[in-house]
Design an enzyme around this catalytic site. Structure first.
Site, PDB file in Angstrom:
ATOM      1  N   THR A   1       0.881  -1.175   0.000  1.00  0.00           N
ATOM      2  CA  THR A   1       0.000   0.000   0.000  1.00  0.00           C
ATOM      3  C   THR A   1       0.913   1.218   0.000  1.00  0.00           C
ATOM      4  OG1 THR A   1      -1.542  -1.240   1.383  1.00  0.00           O
ATOM      5  CG2 THR A   1      -1.948   1.109   1.160  1.00  0.00           C
TER       6      THR A   1
ATOM      7  N   LYS B   1       0.310   5.634   8.231  1.00  0.00           N
ATOM      8  CA  LYS B   1       0.805   5.805   6.853  1.00  0.00           C
ATOM      9  C   LYS B   1      -0.370   5.859   5.865  1.00  0.00           C
ATOM     10  CE  LYS B   1       1.414   2.358   4.351  1.00  0.00           C
ATOM     11  NZ  LYS B   1       1.687   1.115   3.653  1.00  0.00           N
TER      12      LYS B   1
ATOM     13  N   LYS C   1      -7.914   0.754  -2.518  1.00  0.00           N
ATOM     14  CA  LYS C   1      -7.378   0.344  -1.209  1.00  0.00           C
ATOM     15  C   LYS C   1      -7.319   1.547  -0.254  1.00  0.00           C
ATOM     16  CE  LYS C   1      -4.951  -1.689   1.983  1.00  0.00           C
ATOM     17  NZ  LYS C   1      -5.567  -2.624   2.920  1.00  0.00           N
TER      18      LYS C   1
HETATM   19  P1  NAD Z   1       6.057  -5.415   7.506  1.00  0.00           P
HETATM   20  O1  NAD Z   1       6.772  -4.188   7.923  1.00  0.00           O
HETATM   21  O2  NAD Z   1       5.746  -6.473   8.508  1.00  0.00           O
HETATM   22  O3  NAD Z   1       6.859  -6.122   6.303  1.00  0.00           O
HETATM   23  C1  NAD Z   1       7.609  -5.457   5.329  1.00  0.00           C
HETATM   24  C2  NAD Z   1       8.801  -6.329   4.976  1.00  0.00           C
HETATM   25  O4  NAD Z   1       9.550  -5.672   3.935  1.00  0.00           O
HETATM   26  C3  NAD Z   1       9.767  -6.532   6.152  1.00  0.00           C
HETATM   27  O5  NAD Z   1      10.074  -7.909   6.281  1.00  0.00           O
HETATM   28  C4  NAD Z   1      10.998  -5.737   5.736  1.00  0.00           C
HETATM   29  O6  NAD Z   1      12.222  -6.260   6.232  1.00  0.00           O
HETATM   30  C5  NAD Z   1      10.926  -5.833   4.226  1.00  0.00           C
HETATM   31  N1  NAD Z   1      11.678  -4.781   3.554  1.00  0.00           N
HETATM   32  C6  NAD Z   1      11.724  -3.461   3.849  1.00  0.00           C
HETATM   33  N2  NAD Z   1      12.544  -2.816   3.009  1.00  0.00           N
HETATM   34  C7  NAD Z   1      13.034  -3.754   2.158  1.00  0.00           C
HETATM   35  C8  NAD Z   1      13.943  -3.716   1.078  1.00  0.00           C
HETATM   36  N3  NAD Z   1      14.499  -2.573   0.682  1.00  0.00           N
HETATM   37  N4  NAD Z   1      14.241  -4.883   0.443  1.00  0.00           N
HETATM   38  C9  NAD Z   1      13.678  -6.041   0.830  1.00  0.00           C
HETATM   39  N5  NAD Z   1      12.805  -6.142   1.866  1.00  0.00           N
HETATM   40  C10 NAD Z   1      12.493  -5.021   2.508  1.00  0.00           C
HETATM   41  O7  NAD Z   1       4.711  -4.916   6.808  1.00  0.00           O
HETATM   42  P2  NAD Z   1       3.387  -5.764   6.539  1.00  0.00           P
HETATM   43  O8  NAD Z   1       2.488  -5.685   7.704  1.00  0.00           O
HETATM   44  O9  NAD Z   1       3.743  -7.095   5.985  1.00  0.00           O
HETATM   45  O10 NAD Z   1       2.718  -4.861   5.402  1.00  0.00           O
HETATM   46  C11 NAD Z   1       3.236  -4.844   4.082  1.00  0.00           C
HETATM   47  C12 NAD Z   1       2.329  -3.968   3.222  1.00  0.00           C
HETATM   48  O11 NAD Z   1       0.999  -4.501   3.228  1.00  0.00           O
HETATM   49  C13 NAD Z   1       2.222  -2.513   3.718  1.00  0.00           C
HETATM   50  O12 NAD Z   1       2.183  -1.661   2.617  1.00  0.00           O
HETATM   51  C14 NAD Z   1       0.895  -2.513   4.466  1.00  0.00           C
HETATM   52  O13 NAD Z   1       0.306  -1.217   4.480  1.00  0.00           O
HETATM   53  C15 NAD Z   1       0.089  -3.509   3.653  1.00  0.00           C
HETATM   54  N6  NAD Z   1      -0.967  -4.195   4.410  1.00  0.00           N
HETATM   55  C16 NAD Z   1      -0.710  -4.719   5.641  1.00  0.00           C
HETATM   56  C17 NAD Z   1      -1.740  -5.359   6.333  1.00  0.00           C
HETATM   57  C18 NAD Z   1      -1.498  -5.941   7.736  1.00  0.00           C
HETATM   58  O14 NAD Z   1      -2.478  -6.327   8.369  1.00  0.00           O
HETATM   59  N7  NAD Z   1      -0.259  -6.021   8.202  1.00  0.00           N
HETATM   60  C19 NAD Z   1      -3.008  -5.461   5.775  1.00  0.00           C
HETATM   61  C20 NAD Z   1      -3.232  -4.968   4.491  1.00  0.00           C
HETATM   62  C21 NAD Z   1      -2.197  -4.332   3.812  1.00  0.00           C
END
Ligand code: NAD
Length: 349
Positions: A132, A284, A207
Site C-alpha cells: 500500500t 501511513k 485500497k
Molecule cells: P512489515 O513491515 O511487517 O513487512 C515489510 C517487509 O519488507 C519486512 O520484512 C521488511 O524487512 C521488508 N523490507 C523493507 N525494506 C526492504 C527492502 N528494501 N528490500 C527487501 N525487503 C524489505 O509490513 P506488513 O504488515 O507485511 O505490510 C506490508 C504492506 O501490506 C504494507 O504496505 C501494508 O500497508 C500492507 N498491508 C498490511 C496489512 C497488515 O495487516 N499487516 C493489511 C493490508 C495491507
C-alpha cells in the site's frame, strides 16, 4: 539444506526464470502470502523454483528453513538483492512497507535489471506490487517497468494477516487487462477475491479509500466500547448488540479492541495487540488518503482527524506503533483514566 539456501550467485544462467517466482518482503503479510503461494505452486508442479528476498536476512533464512521442513525437496533459494531476485524469476512479487521501500527496490534493483535483460525475457516478466503506497509512486514505477518491456500490476490487499494466512485476501488490482489476466491465477493462490479496479494505480486508489474508512471506524469503535463499559455494559454484550445492529462493522465484529468481547474469536487484543495491522501502517495509510485527497481537491475531515489522532498516539505511546491499530482503544482508555480529553487537533472544512 545448505544447497537449498545457497546464495544465488549464478542466477539467470542456471535457473529457468519461467518456472521460478520471486517474493520480496517477508514481513507480517508477505511471509504468509509467500507461504501459501509457494506451497500451492509446489503442489501443482514440484519442479517449481522459489526465491525469497528481504532486507532482514533472518526473515529469509527462517522462511526457507520452515518451508523445507514442510516441503522436503522444494527448490527454494535466497536472493541477497532485488536484482538477484529479478534475474532469477519471470514473476516478481513485492510486499514492502511503503513508497520509499518500493522506490528503492524498483528504481535501484528491479527496473535497471529488467533493462539489461534480453527483450524476450523482459517481455515475459510480470511484476506484482501488493504494497500500500502513494498512488503517484505506484504510477511512476509501473511506467518504468512497462518502458523496460515488462508488465506490472498494483495489487494491494484487504483482509489483514488473518486473511493472508488463510489465503482469503481480496486483491484490488490496477493495470492492463493483459497484465491482470497474467496475475490473476497467482493471486488466486493467495486470496479469494481478485478484483480488476481499472488501469495502473486503480487498485491502490480503491485500497486507500477502504482504509480511510477503516482508520476512522476503528477509532469510533474504541470510543463506543470505552463509553459503553463506562456506562456499565459488559463488553461482550455490547459487542454482540452492535454486531447485530446498524453499527456493525469489521472493527467491532472481527477486530474488536476489548479482550474477551468476542468469545469465539481471537483478535489481536487477545495477544496484547500483537500480530495485526500496525498502528504505524495505519497512520501511513491515513497520510496516503489525505495526500491524494488534497491533490484531488476532495475534503476528508474525519480522515484528517483520525490521522492526527494516530500520529499523537504514536508520539505519546511509541510502544503502540508496532501493535495492532485497535490498540487506539488503550490510548483512549489511558486518556480517560488520566482525566484527559483527547484533542487530536480537529481539522474541519
Ligand atoms: P512489515 O513491515 O511487517 O513487512 C515489510 C517487509 O519488507 C519486512 O520484512 C521488511 O524487512 C521488508 N523490507 C523493507 N525494506 C526492504 C527492502 N528494501 N528490500 C527487501 N525487503 C524489505 O509490513 P506488513 O504488515 O507485511 O505490510 C506490508 C504492506 O501490506 C504494507 O504496505 C501494508 O500497508 C500492507 N498491508 C498490511 C496489512 C497488515 O495487516 N499487516 C493489511 C493490508 C495491507
Amino acid at each position: 539444506m545448505k544447497t537449498s539456501l545457497r546464495l544465488l550467485n549464478a542466477i539467470g544462467r542456471s535457473l529457468p526464470r519461467s518456472r521460478s517466482t520471486s517474493f520480496i518482503g517477508l514481513g507480517r503479510m508477505g511471509h504468509e502470502m509467500a507461504y501459501n503461494l509457494f506451497s500451492k505452486q509446489f503442489a501443482q508442479a514440484n519442479e517449481s523454483q522459489f526465491v525469497v528476498c528481504d532486507a532482514i536476512p533472518e526473515s529469509t533464512q527462517s522462511f526457507c528453513s520452515n518451508f523445507i521442513k514442510q516441503y522436503p525437496g522444494a527448490n527454494i533459494s535466497i536472493a541477497n538483492t532485488p536484482e538477484e531476485a529479478t534475474l532469477a524469476s519471470q514473476t516478481i512479487i513485492t510486499m514492502l512497507p511503503s513508497s520509499p521501500q518500493v522506490l528503492s527496490v524498483y528504481n535501484d534493483g528491479i527496473i535497471p535489471t529488467l533493462r539489461k535483460l534480453p527483450a524476450i525475457q523482459a517481455h515475459n516478466t510480470l511484476c506484482i506490487d501488493s504494497t500500500t503506497l502513494d498512488v503517484d509512486v505506484a504510477r511512476s514505477v509501473a511506467k518504468y517497468v512497462t518502458e523496460a518491456g515488462s508488465q506490472m500490476v498494483d495489487a494491494p490487499v484487504s483482509g489483514g494477516v488473518t486473511g493472508a494466512k488463510a489465503a482469503t485476501l481480496a486483491f484490488l488490482v490496477g493495470g492492463t487487462i493483459t497484465a491482470f489476466e497474467k496475475a490473476q491465477p497467482l493471486l488466486a493462490l493467495m486470496g479469494q477475491r481478485i478484483i480488476h479496479c481499472g488501469p495502473s494505480s486503480a487498485g491502490l486508489g480503491a485500497k486507500i479509500c477502504n482504509n480511510l474508512i477503516l482508520g476512522v471506524q476503528q477509532i469510533v469503535v474504541g470510543e463506543a466500547m470505552l463509553l459503553g463499559t463506562k456506562l456499565g455494559l459488559d463488553p461482550a454484550v455490547l459487542s454482540s448488540v452492535i454486531s447485530s445492529s446498524t453499527g456493525n462493522c469489521w472493527s467491532i465484529s472481527v477486530n474488536n479492541p476489548v479482550p474477551h468481547a468476542l468469545p469465539e474469536k481471537s483478535p489481536p487484543c487477545e495477544r496484547e495487540y500483537e500480530g495485526g495491522f500496525a498502528t504505524a501502517l495505519m497512520l501511513k495509510d491515513m497520510g496516503l488518503a489525505s495526500n491524494v485527497a488534497a491533490l484531488a481537491g476532495c475534503p476528508v475531515p474525519l480522515g484528517q482527524t483520525a490521522e492526527a489522532l494516530y500520529a499523537r498516539m504514536i508520539e505519546e505511546r511509541p510502544d503502540l506503533a508496532r501493535k495492532d491499530f485497535s490498540s487506539v482503544y488503550r490510548f483512549l482508555e489511558k486518556a480517560m483514566e488520566e482525566g484527559n480529553t483527547v484533542k487530536p487537533g480537529v481539522v474541519l472544512p
